[in-house]
Design an enzyme around this catalytic site. Structure first.
Site, PDB file in Angstrom:
ATOM      1  N   HIS A 101       0.855  -1.185   0.000  1.00 49.42           N
ATOM      2  CA  HIS A 101       0.000   0.000   0.000  1.00 49.42           C
ATOM      3  C   HIS A 101       0.888   1.231   0.000  1.00 49.42           C
ATOM      4  CE1 HIS A 101      -3.634  -2.253   0.613  1.00 49.42           C
ATOM      5  NE2 HIS A 101      -3.253  -2.713   1.789  1.00 49.42           N
ATOM      6  N   VAL A 186     -10.433  -3.552  -1.088  1.00 44.98           N
ATOM      7  CA  VAL A 186      -9.745  -3.556  -2.378  1.00 44.98           C
ATOM      8  C   VAL A 186      -8.662  -2.478  -2.387  1.00 44.98           C
ATOM      9  CG1 VAL A 186     -11.864  -4.319  -3.513  1.00 44.98           C
ATOM     10  CG2 VAL A 186     -11.264  -1.890  -3.556  1.00 44.98           C
ATOM     11  N   CYS A 203       0.922 -10.944  -3.635  1.00 45.18           N
ATOM     12  CA  CYS A 203      -0.083 -12.006  -3.560  1.00 45.18           C
ATOM     13  C   CYS A 203       0.487 -13.370  -3.906  1.00 45.18           C
ATOM     14  CB  CYS A 203      -1.287 -11.691  -4.447  1.00 45.18           C
ATOM     15  SG  CYS A 203      -2.106 -10.152  -4.017  1.00 45.18           S
TER      16      CYS A 203
END
Length: 239
Positions: A101, A186, A203
């Site tokens: 992020h 999301v 991921c």
């Protein structure tokens, strides 16, 4: 960000028939100013989820940007954190693996009472909820003439370079459900520094890269991205 962490099912006993269809208040939207520290976001989500469960607060889509950081889901492999000293790392408490992020990425934390239906998403169906989040992102991207696609076995929303066939992720999805209230959500790449994803295997998928609206030549403000998300939300979730 990765798919799903489900906790408890006692909240399912509160049947949706307790509240007549159409009687729920609309989902609220809030956009945080500046950069939100990740521990503060976790604390705020926990508090809001508890309030939703106790019917002391309504449902919320909370739009934030974080300072640069990495978060680990419950399936994150330490070996996938390639540069552990690059940015702060946090245990997210959601399912899945590592994500990044940072500024220029719109993170939308979605806190819904899944014991009731939302538009095309039926009550108490977590797979349908995740599918709805995917559809939401796909429709938001379509507003910028970007074709987002799902891929079997790969979480998130993907964009294909039609010239080379290369597939890159433009949005990630990570969900936790506690007693039928959702949290996390999301992460939508508007204009983040894509090189910052290099400190992790995003991921757990090493064979594909990441992209953003900016990298695709779409000059989009965060306000414009938010407007696209809000418009697409109504098409999928209805409220």
């Amino acid at each position: 960000m990765t798919q799903l962490q489900v906790q408890g099912d006692s909240y399912a006993d509160r049947a949706t028939k307790e509240t007549p269809a159409g009687a729920w208040p609309p989902v609220a939207w809030q956009a945080a100013e500046g950069l939100t520290a990740y521990p503060d976001a976790l604390a705020a989500m926990r508090a809001r989820v508890a309030a939703i469960r106790s019917h002391e607060a309504g449902e919320l889509v909370w739009l934030v940007e974080h300072p640069p950081l990495y978060t680990a889901g419950t399936s994150a492999k330490r070996s996938d954190l390639k540069d552990p000293d690059r940015f702060p790392t946090f245990d997210a408490g959601r399912g899945g693996q590592w994500t990044y992020h940072g500024p220029g990425q719109r993170t939308a934390y979605v806190m819904l009472d899944l014991s009731r239906p939302h538009g095309s998403v039926p009550a108490r169906d977590v797979r349908a909820y995740v599918h709805g989040l995917e559809e939401w992102l796909i429709r938001a991207l379509d507003r910028f003439n970007v074709r987002g696609e799902r891929r079997e076995g790969r979480v998130g929303i993907w964009v294909v370079d039609r010239a080379t066939g290369e597939e890159n992720k433009i949005a990630a999805i990570g969900v936790r459900v506690s007693h039928w209230v959702s949290w996390h959500g999301v992460a939508f790449n508007v204009e983040p520094k894509l090189e910052n994803f290099g400190g992790i295997v995003p991921c757990g998928i090493a064979d594909h890269g990441v992209t953003s609206l900016a990298a695709l030549g779409r000059v989009v403000s965060m306000e414009e991205a938010d407007a696209a998300l809000r418009g697409a939300w109504k098409e999928v979730f209805g409220d």
